[in-house]
Write a protein that holds these residues in place. Structure first.
Motif, PDB file in Angstrom:
ATOM      1  N   ILE A  47       0.935  -1.051  -0.121  1.00 47.76           N
ATOM      2  CA  ILE A  47       0.066  -0.085   0.088  1.00 47.76           C
ATOM      3  C   ILE A  47       0.981   1.227   0.108  1.00 47.76           C
ATOM      4  N   ASN A  48       0.697   2.040  -0.983  1.00 48.51           N
ATOM      5  CA  ASN A  48       1.485   3.268  -0.968  1.00 48.51           C
ATOM      6  C   ASN A  48       0.830   4.456  -0.435  1.00 48.51           C
ATOM      7  N   GLU A  53      -0.220  16.962  -0.454  1.00 54.67           N
ATOM      8  CA  GLU A  53       0.123  17.360  -1.816  1.00 54.67           C
ATOM      9  C   GLU A  53       0.105  16.465  -2.992  1.00 54.67           C
ATOM     10  N   GLY A  54      -0.055  15.188  -2.423  1.00 54.09           N
ATOM     11  CA  GLY A  54       0.010  14.031  -3.531  1.00 54.09           C
ATOM     12  C   GLY A  54       1.588  13.345  -3.755  1.00 54.09           C
ATOM     13  N   CYS A  55       2.522  13.824  -2.735  1.00 57.07           N
ATOM     14  CA  CYS A  55       3.766  13.277  -2.796  1.00 57.07           C
ATOM     15  C   CYS A  55       3.751  11.937  -2.050  1.00 57.07           C
ATOM     16  N   TYR A  56       4.711  11.074  -2.673  1.00 58.46           N
ATOM     17  CA  TYR A  56       4.989   9.848  -2.433  1.00 58.46           C
ATOM     18  C   TYR A  56       5.715   9.870  -0.648  1.00 58.46           C
ATOM     19  N   VAL A  57       5.143   9.261   0.139  1.00 61.19           N
ATOM     20  CA  VAL A  57       5.930   9.359   1.492  1.00 61.19           C
ATOM     21  C   VAL A  57       6.152   8.132   2.144  1.00 61.19           C
ATOM     22  N   PRO A 153     -12.469  -2.914 -11.320  1.00 60.49           N
ATOM     23  CA  PRO A 153     -11.905  -1.847 -12.179  1.00 60.49           C
ATOM     24  C   PRO A 153     -10.898  -0.877 -11.191  1.00 60.49           C
ATOM     25  N   VAL A 154      -9.701  -0.695 -11.800  1.00 55.98           N
ATOM     26  CA  VAL A 154      -8.682   0.110 -11.143  1.00 55.98           C
ATOM     27  C   VAL A 154      -8.140   1.056 -12.145  1.00 55.98           C
ATOM     28  N   THR A 155      -7.446   2.119 -11.749  1.00 54.76           N
ATOM     29  CA  THR A 155      -6.876   3.026 -12.219  1.00 54.76           C
ATOM     30  C   THR A 155      -5.284   2.726 -12.314  1.00 54.76           C
ATOM     31  N   TYR A 156      -4.635   2.278 -13.248  1.00 58.14           N
ATOM     32  CA  TYR A 156      -3.250   1.927 -13.509  1.00 58.14           C
ATOM     33  C   TYR A 156      -2.550   3.363 -13.322  1.00 58.14           C
ATOM     34  N   LEU A 157      -1.367   3.310 -12.537  1.00 55.66           N
ATOM     35  CA  LEU A 157      -0.725   4.803 -12.336  1.00 55.66           C
ATOM     36  C   LEU A 157       0.866   4.480 -12.625  1.00 55.66           C
ATOM     37  N   LYS A 162       7.394  15.815  -9.330  1.00 55.62           N
ATOM     38  CA  LYS A 162       6.959  17.177  -9.370  1.00 55.62           C
ATOM     39  C   LYS A 162       7.964  18.078  -8.810  1.00 55.62           C
ATOM     40  N   ARG A 163       8.767  17.915  -8.056  1.00 55.29           N
ATOM     41  CA  ARG A 163       9.760  18.634  -7.768  1.00 55.29           C
ATOM     42  C   ARG A 163      11.030  17.812  -7.153  1.00 55.29           C
ATOM     43  N   TRP A 164      12.162  18.059  -6.780  1.00 51.80           N
ATOM     44  CA  TRP A 164      13.077  17.264  -6.376  1.00 51.80           C
ATOM     45  C   TRP A 164      13.041  16.272  -5.253  1.00 51.80           C
ATOM     46  N   ASN A 165      12.009  16.676  -4.409  1.00 53.27           N
ATOM     47  CA  ASN A 165      11.689  15.860  -3.356  1.00 53.27           C
ATOM     48  C   ASN A 165      10.126  15.241  -3.184  1.00 53.27           C
ATOM     49  N   CYS A 166       9.513  15.280  -4.465  1.00 49.55           N
ATOM     50  CA  CYS A 166       8.411  14.697  -4.629  1.00 49.55           C
ATOM     51  C   CYS A 166       8.042  14.058  -5.932  1.00 49.55           C
ATOM     52  N   LEU A 167       7.534  12.777  -5.412  1.00 48.04           N
ATOM     53  CA  LEU A 167       7.189  11.822  -6.668  1.00 48.04           C
ATOM     54  C   LEU A 167       5.594  11.824  -6.759  1.00 48.04           C
ATOM     55  N   GLN A 168       4.888  12.171  -7.619  1.00 53.64           N
ATOM     56  CA  GLN A 168       3.485  11.873  -7.716  1.00 53.64           C
ATOM     57  C   GLN A 168       3.056  10.820  -8.350  1.00 53.64           C
ATOM     58  N   ALA A 169       1.799  10.338  -8.190  1.00 50.15           N
ATOM     59  CA  ALA A 169       1.224   9.210  -9.005  1.00 50.15           C
ATOM     60  C   ALA A 169       0.355   9.964 -10.268  1.00 50.15           C
ATOM     61  N   PHE A 170       0.367   9.445 -11.399  1.00 49.61           N
ATOM     62  CA  PHE A 170      -0.482   9.893 -12.256  1.00 49.61           C
ATOM     63  C   PHE A 170      -1.128   8.779 -13.202  1.00 49.61           C
ATOM     64  N   PRO A 171      -2.344   9.009 -13.801  1.00 51.78           N
ATOM     65  CA  PRO A 171      -3.028   7.848 -14.417  1.00 51.78           C
ATOM     66  C   PRO A 171      -2.325   7.512 -15.688  1.00 51.78           C
ATOM     67  N   LEU A 172      -2.248   6.204 -16.102  1.00 49.09           N
ATOM     68  CA  LEU A 172      -1.707   5.873 -17.348  1.00 49.09           C
ATOM     69  C   LEU A 172      -2.661   5.642 -18.176  1.00 49.09           C
ATOM     70  N   LEU A 173      -2.779   6.531 -19.280  1.00 48.51           N
ATOM     71  CA  LEU A 173      -3.956   6.345 -20.272  1.00 48.51           C
ATOM     72  C   LEU A 173      -4.064   5.098 -21.091  1.00 48.51           C
ATOM     73  N   ASP A 174      -2.965   4.498 -21.440  1.00 49.45           N
ATOM     74  CA  ASP A 174      -2.674   3.413 -22.489  1.00 49.45           C
ATOM     75  C   ASP A 174      -2.874   2.279 -21.762  1.00 49.45           C
ATOM     76  N   LYS A 175      -3.056   2.079 -20.333  1.00 51.73           N
ATOM     77  CA  LYS A 175      -2.831   0.819 -19.726  1.00 51.73           C
ATOM     78  C   LYS A 175      -4.312   0.196 -19.508  1.00 51.73           C
TER      79      LYS A 175
END
Length: 177
Positions: A47-48, A53-57, A153-157, A162-175
C-alpha cells in the motif's frame, strides 16, 4: 563521536526498514468503528502512502489479510524481482522486475484479493527467433458471497517528479486491465 553514533543508528534503521518492506509513512488502517473492506494481500503487495500534496511518502507491505478504509482511494502496488540469483549476476543476466501501481476505492464490507504475476508471451528477437518475453500483470479481484471472483476496475498509475523531493502518481492512459 556523536555523528558516528547517529550514522550507525541511521544505517541500522535503514536495514530494518528494508527488511520488513515497509518504509516511511505507513498506511493508517481503519479502527474497529470505521467502515472497512478486507484485502487479501500477496507476497510483493504494497500500500503506497501519499501526503496532502500527493507526494509519495511511504509504503506498507501487505502479504496477509488487512483491513482498508472504505470510501477512501488507496494506491496498491505489486512488486517482484525474478532472476536475482548469484548465477544470473555472475553471467550478467539482468533480473526481471515487475512493478505495477494502481488505485481504487474500497467498498464497505467488500472482500478483495490482490493479484500479480509475471507471465511469458511469445515474441521475436532481432534474429527472428521466437523467445519468451516477460509480461508484468497485476490487479484486483472482488470475492462475491458465493466465492466467485470478479475483476475490479482500477486506475493504473505511473510516477513522475513534481519537484526534487516529490514523486506523484498519475493515471496511465494507455494501460488497460
Amino acid at each position: 563521536m556523536q555523528t558516528q553514533h547517529t550514522l550507525v543508528l541511521l544505517a541500522l534503521l535503514s536495514v530494518l526498514l528494508t527488511g520488513c518492506q515497509s518504509v516511511g509513512v505507513q498506511y493508517r488502517f481503519p479502527s474497529a468503528m470505521e467502515p472497512s473492506a478486507e484485502l487479501q494481500g500477496k507476497e510483493g503487495g504494497m500500500i503506497n502512502t501519499f501526503d496532502a500534496e500527493g507526494c509519495y511518502v511511504g509504503r506498507t507491505s501487505v502479504t496477509d489479510k488487512v483491513r482498508l478504509r472504505a470510501g477512501e482511494p488507496v494506491v496498491l502496488a505489486y512488486e517482484v524481482v525474478l532472476n536475482a540469483s548469484t548465477y544470473n549476476t555472475m553471467y550478467n543476466i539482468p533480473p526481471i522486475t515487475c512493478t505495477q501501481l494502481f488505485r481504487f476505492t474500497p467498498q464497505a464490507d467488500a472482500h478483495y484479493v490482490l493479484r500479480g504475476d509475471i507471465r511469458y508471451v511469445n515474441g521475436k528477437n532481432l534474429f527472428g527467433k521466437t523467445i519468451a518475453i516477460p509480461s508484468c500483470e497485476a490487479g484486483l479481484k472482488m470475492r462475491l458471497q458465493d466465492g466467485a471472483l470478479i475483476d475490479v476496475p482500477v486506475t493504473y498509475l505511473g510516477l513522475q517528479r513534481k519537484r526534487w523531493n516529490c514523486l506523484q502518481a498519475f493515471p496511465l492512459l494507455d494501460k488497460t486491465p
